[in-house]
Scaffold this active site. Sequence first.
Site, PDB file in Angstrom:
ATOM      1  CG  ASP A  16      42.571  32.112  43.368  1.00  0.00           C
ATOM      2  OD1 ASP A  16      43.632  31.962  43.146  1.00  0.00           O
ATOM      3  OD2 ASP A  16      42.305  31.827  44.740  1.00  0.00           O
ATOM      4  CE  LYS A  23      44.366  35.663  44.841  1.00  0.00           C
ATOM      5  NZ  LYS A  23      43.878  35.083  45.919  1.00  0.00           N
ATOM      6  CG  PHE A  37      42.704  36.136  50.907  1.00  0.00           C
ATOM      7  CD1 PHE A  37      41.932  35.017  50.148  1.00  0.00           C
ATOM      8  CD2 PHE A  37      42.290  36.915  51.691  1.00  0.00           C
ATOM      9  CE1 PHE A  37      40.459  35.253  49.907  1.00  0.00           C
ATOM     10  CE2 PHE A  37      40.782  37.024  51.584  1.00  0.00           C
ATOM     11  CZ  PHE A  37      39.953  36.171  50.825  1.00  0.00           C
TER      12      PHE A  37
HETATM   13  P1  5GP Z   1      37.999  31.590  41.813  1.00  0.00           P
HETATM   14  O1  5GP Z   1      36.532  30.992  41.402  1.00  0.00           O
HETATM   15  O2  5GP Z   1      38.380  32.434  40.629  1.00  0.00           O
HETATM   16  O3  5GP Z   1      38.954  30.733  42.480  1.00  0.00           O
HETATM   17  O4  5GP Z   1      37.594  32.671  43.000  1.00  0.00           O
HETATM   18  C1  5GP Z   1      36.930  33.825  42.719  1.00  0.00           C
HETATM   19  C2  5GP Z   1      36.175  34.439  44.049  1.00  0.00           C
HETATM   20  O5  5GP Z   1      36.675  34.026  45.090  1.00  0.00           O
HETATM   21  C3  5GP Z   1      36.259  35.962  43.680  1.00  0.00           C
HETATM   22  O6  5GP Z   1      35.143  36.415  42.961  1.00  0.00           O
HETATM   23  C4  5GP Z   1      36.126  36.275  45.163  1.00  0.00           C
HETATM   24  O7  5GP Z   1      35.158  36.576  45.781  1.00  0.00           O
HETATM   25  C5  5GP Z   1      36.987  35.351  45.733  1.00  0.00           C
HETATM   26  N1  5GP Z   1      38.448  35.396  45.886  1.00  0.00           N
HETATM   27  C6  5GP Z   1      39.497  34.699  45.422  1.00  0.00           C
HETATM   28  N2  5GP Z   1      40.744  35.133  45.619  1.00  0.00           N
HETATM   29  C7  5GP Z   1      40.566  36.237  46.482  1.00  0.00           C
HETATM   30  C8  5GP Z   1      41.116  37.187  47.382  1.00  0.00           C
HETATM   31  O8  5GP Z   1      42.666  37.218  47.329  1.00  0.00           O
HETATM   32  N3  5GP Z   1      40.660  38.045  48.290  1.00  0.00           N
HETATM   33  C9  5GP Z   1      39.375  38.113  48.242  1.00  0.00           C
HETATM   34  N4  5GP Z   1      39.084  38.752  49.248  1.00  0.00           N
HETATM   35  N5  5GP Z   1      38.446  37.212  47.907  1.00  0.00           N
HETATM   36  C10 5GP Z   1      39.101  36.248  46.734  1.00  0.00           C
END
Ligand code: 5GP
Length: 200
Positions: free
Chosen positions: A122, A150, A171
């Site tokens: 994300d 994303k 999400f």
């Molecule tokens: P980031 O650090 O890239 O913002 O987020 C990464 C982590 O957040 C992912 O490994 C996951 O655990 C969680 N995450 C981010 N977006 C989503 C989503 O749309 N759905 C779910 N279930 N987890 C997400």
Amino acid sequence: MPTPNIKREDLATNLLPPTWASHAISEVVISPKALHERVKELGNLITEDYRGRPPLLIGVLKGASSFMTDLSQSIHLTVEIDYMAVASYGTATKSSGIVRIVKDLDLDLTDRHVLVVEDIVDSGLTLSYLNRYLKTRKPASVEVCALLVKEGQQRAKLDLKYIGFTIPEGFVVGYGLDINEKFRNLDGIWRLKIGYESKI
Ligand code: 5GP
């Protein structure tokens, strides 16, 4: 091979949520069929790229568990598998990028070709932290295979070698991805209903 880019207008509309999950999820983002086909393709690409230097696959628990199982079975090399568990501070649907290692690796990374198997990127902050951490363990190389990215959300600069799908903002749950530990057992990737988060 180009990364399939799932746009809002491509969302499959003919697949209904299973009744046990219909209170929480709206539409399918990636159907089980498209998901399993793409995982096989990724496995074939990795098999070609890593021939003669089988990678050590590192999965990030718990979200990458389904992806790791299917991907590793589609790689036709003698891979090794290890897992890390991280806790990311933030809300139920937004990570802050401040990561705590809850379970460290069992295997030594020295001179290994490491391939991180990640469920979803994300902001990219979690992966950016993990990359820096893994590089301190003196591997021969570190690459990333992310099932989902994303669109336009990345705040950290990342070099992702393999991407399953890019998806619109919002999400999602299913295929290992959860909200408060639920819906990991859905096949395919589904959009969480707007407002569901505030009801839990
Ligand atoms: P980031 O650090 O890239 O913002 O987020 C990464 C982590 O957040 C992912 O490994 C996951 O655990 C969680 N995450 C981010 N977006 C989503 C989503 O749309 N759905 C779910 N279930 N987890 C997400």
